[in-house]
Design a protein around this motif. Structure first.
Motif, PDB file in Angstrom:
ATOM      1  N   TYR A   1      38.638  19.458  24.435  1.00 55.69           N
ATOM      2  CA  TYR A   1      37.687  18.430  24.008  1.00 55.69           C
ATOM      3  C   TYR A   1      38.379  17.145  23.542  1.00 55.69           C
ATOM      4  CZ  TYR A   1      33.868  21.815  24.163  1.00 55.69           C
ATOM      5  OH  TYR A   1      32.927  22.725  24.581  1.00 55.69           O
ATOM      6  N   ILE A   2      39.545  17.272  22.887  1.00 49.51           N
ATOM      7  CA  ILE A   2      40.228  16.115  22.311  1.00 49.51           C
ATOM      8  C   ILE A   2      41.703  16.168  22.692  1.00 49.51           C
ATOM      9  CG2 ILE A   2      40.772  14.856  20.186  1.00 49.51           C
ATOM     10  CD1 ILE A   2      38.525  16.440  18.824  1.00 49.51           C
ATOM     11  N   ILE A   3      42.279  15.023  23.043  1.00 47.73           N
ATOM     12  CA  ILE A   3      43.717  14.937  23.276  1.00 47.73           C
ATOM     13  C   ILE A   3      44.249  13.637  22.679  1.00 47.73           C
ATOM     14  CG2 ILE A   3      43.737  16.330  25.388  1.00 47.73           C
ATOM     15  CD1 ILE A   3      43.910  13.684  26.967  1.00 47.73           C
ATOM     16  N   ARG A   4      45.549  13.606  22.463  1.00 46.56           N
ATOM     17  CA  ARG A   4      46.229  12.375  22.071  1.00 46.56           C
ATOM     18  C   ARG A   4      46.633  11.611  23.334  1.00 46.56           C
ATOM     19  NH1 ARG A   4      46.385  10.062  16.944  1.00 46.56           N
ATOM     20  NH2 ARG A   4      47.144  11.515  15.369  1.00 46.56           N
ATOM     21  N   PRO A   5      46.598  10.271  23.308  1.00 45.43           N
ATOM     22  CA  PRO A   5      47.131   9.509  24.443  1.00 45.43           C
ATOM     23  C   PRO A   5      48.617   9.806  24.629  1.00 45.43           C
ATOM     24  CG  PRO A   5      45.828   8.094  23.002  1.00 45.43           C
ATOM     25  CD  PRO A   5      46.021   9.394  22.275  1.00 45.43           C
ATOM     26  N   LYS A   6      49.067   9.818  25.869  1.00 40.45           N
ATOM     27  CA  LYS A   6      50.478  10.083  26.142  1.00 40.45           C
ATOM     28  C   LYS A   6      51.358   8.914  25.707  1.00 40.45           C
ATOM     29  CE  LYS A   6      49.486  13.033  30.133  1.00 40.45           C
ATOM     30  NZ  LYS A   6      49.673  13.219  31.593  1.00 40.45           N
TER      31      LYS A   6
END
Length: 366
Positions: free
Chosen positions: A85-90
């Motif tokens: 559902y949620i990720i950090r930008p690379k």
């Protein structure tokens, strides 16, 4: 004999002093050269020591920078959320340009035995342009108000916003001299021009999101996360409104001297939802109503001060809307809107205060 005597005489008179002089000069030169060599050696040693110390300082700075960067990076990539559902930008860096517009409105309604008085005052719209740089969740920015260059700026506003998946906080301080609008008492109408009323107001509201593993406020408002799937969350939070509003010497002659003190604290619960409209578009809507549990409101009219009575429920409402659209993998645009409504008073004196802020932004990750 004569030859020996002459040579001895010449040696004693001429050669001997010359020899002594040359010897002393040579000795002096040797000492001088030795001293110069020692000074040169010392200068070389000092330079080497300076260079060595400089290199050690640079090494320590680099080590400290590496430690800080490592700690920031480690904290940035702590996974305490559902990555479906949620990720950090690379990307580590983000550059963002924003245009902000804000305003406030005060509505007052007063009932007496004979008449009903009404007033609605608005502050001037305040517009600022800002540029910010974010590195792994740490942001630094610069904002300015174009109206300052024209000399027309009569208000001061400070906004502090901090959003995380679990907690969040908005702090807004406004000092306004630009309030203006119509007031009436019965059939008599009076227009209040800018400068007739001075307002100082502090708004603080915070939230806690229960479904913080799947629902992200920062994805909508700071873009430090990316919402991959739609998710919502129940919220609990608090609100505080405090400050004063008073008339000045520039008020209309028909208007009484007035001073209002506000200070109330509220708690409540609400709901927020992040809707993943498409692969590129995110829409956020949330509402957090809070009920006043403590207040110290009072009003002073023509020197007579009395406590402002309240009818349950006095409330402070916080509404938020945001939209984020990804132009490509690194560039995005969007807008946010935050509104605070404070409803207070009773049947005899009713007051509503609204503060809003709209924001358009463009961002690039790299």
């Amino acid at each position: 004999m004569h030859t020996y005597f002459a040579f001895t005489h010449i040696y004693n008179r001429v050669l001997s002093p010359i020899g002594i002089t040359l010897f002393l000069l040579a000795l002096s030169l040797h000492v001088s050269l030795g001293a110069d060599a020692r000074v040169a050696d010392r200068l070389v040693d000092d330079d080497s020591l300076y260079v060595s110390r400089r290199m050690k300082m640079e090494e320590r700075r680099e080590e400290l920078r590496a430690k800080i960067d490592s700690a920031v990076t480690a904290n940035y990539y702590i996974v305490n959320y559902d990555t479906l559902y949620i990720i950090r930008p690379k990307e580590a860096w983000m550059l963002k340009a924003r245009v902000n517009v804000s305003g406030s409105v005060i509505t007052v309604k007063q009932r007496t035995d004979d008449n009903v008085g009404r007033g609605k005052l608005r502050s001037n719209y305040k517009a600022t342009v800002s540029l910010g740089v974010n590195y792994r969740g740490i942001t630094a920015g610069l904002a300015f108000n174009p109206a300052m260059f024209s000399g027309k700026e009569r208000d001061f506003e400070l906004n502090v916003n901090a959003y995380s998946n679990r907690y969040g906080l908005d702090v807004v301080y406004l000092r306004s001299k630009s309030l203006s609008g119509n007031t009436s008492l019965g059939s008599d109408r009076v227009f209040v021009e800018e400068g007739g009323v001075l307002m100082k107001m502090l708004n603080v509201n915070g939230y806690y999101a229960f479904n913080n593993r799947r629902f992200s406020y920062p994805a909508a408002f700071s873009q430090s996360y990316v919402q991959r799937r739609s998710a919502g969350s129940w919220l609990v939070g608090f609100s505080y409104l405090g400050g004063s509003m008073r008339t000045t010497a520039a008020k209309p002659a028909e208007m009484p001297d007035m001073r209002v003190y506000l200070g109330h604290f509220a708690v409540g619960a609400g709901y927020g939802y992040n809707w993943k409209v498409s692969k590129r578009m995110l829409l956020h809507v949330s509402a957090l109503p809070t009920l006043v549990v403590l207040n110290r409101n009072n009003i002073e009219l023509d020197g007579e001060k009395e406590k402002m009575q309240t009818d349950f429920p006095d409330a402070i409402l916080t509404e938020r809307v945001a939209i984020v659209y990804a132009l490509d993998k690194k560039n995005f645009i969007g807008g946010t809107f935050v509104m605070n409504n404070s409803l207070m008073g009773d049947r005899n004196l009713d007051m509503d205060y609204s503060k809003w802020r709209a924001r358009l932004f463009w961002g690039m990750r790299f």
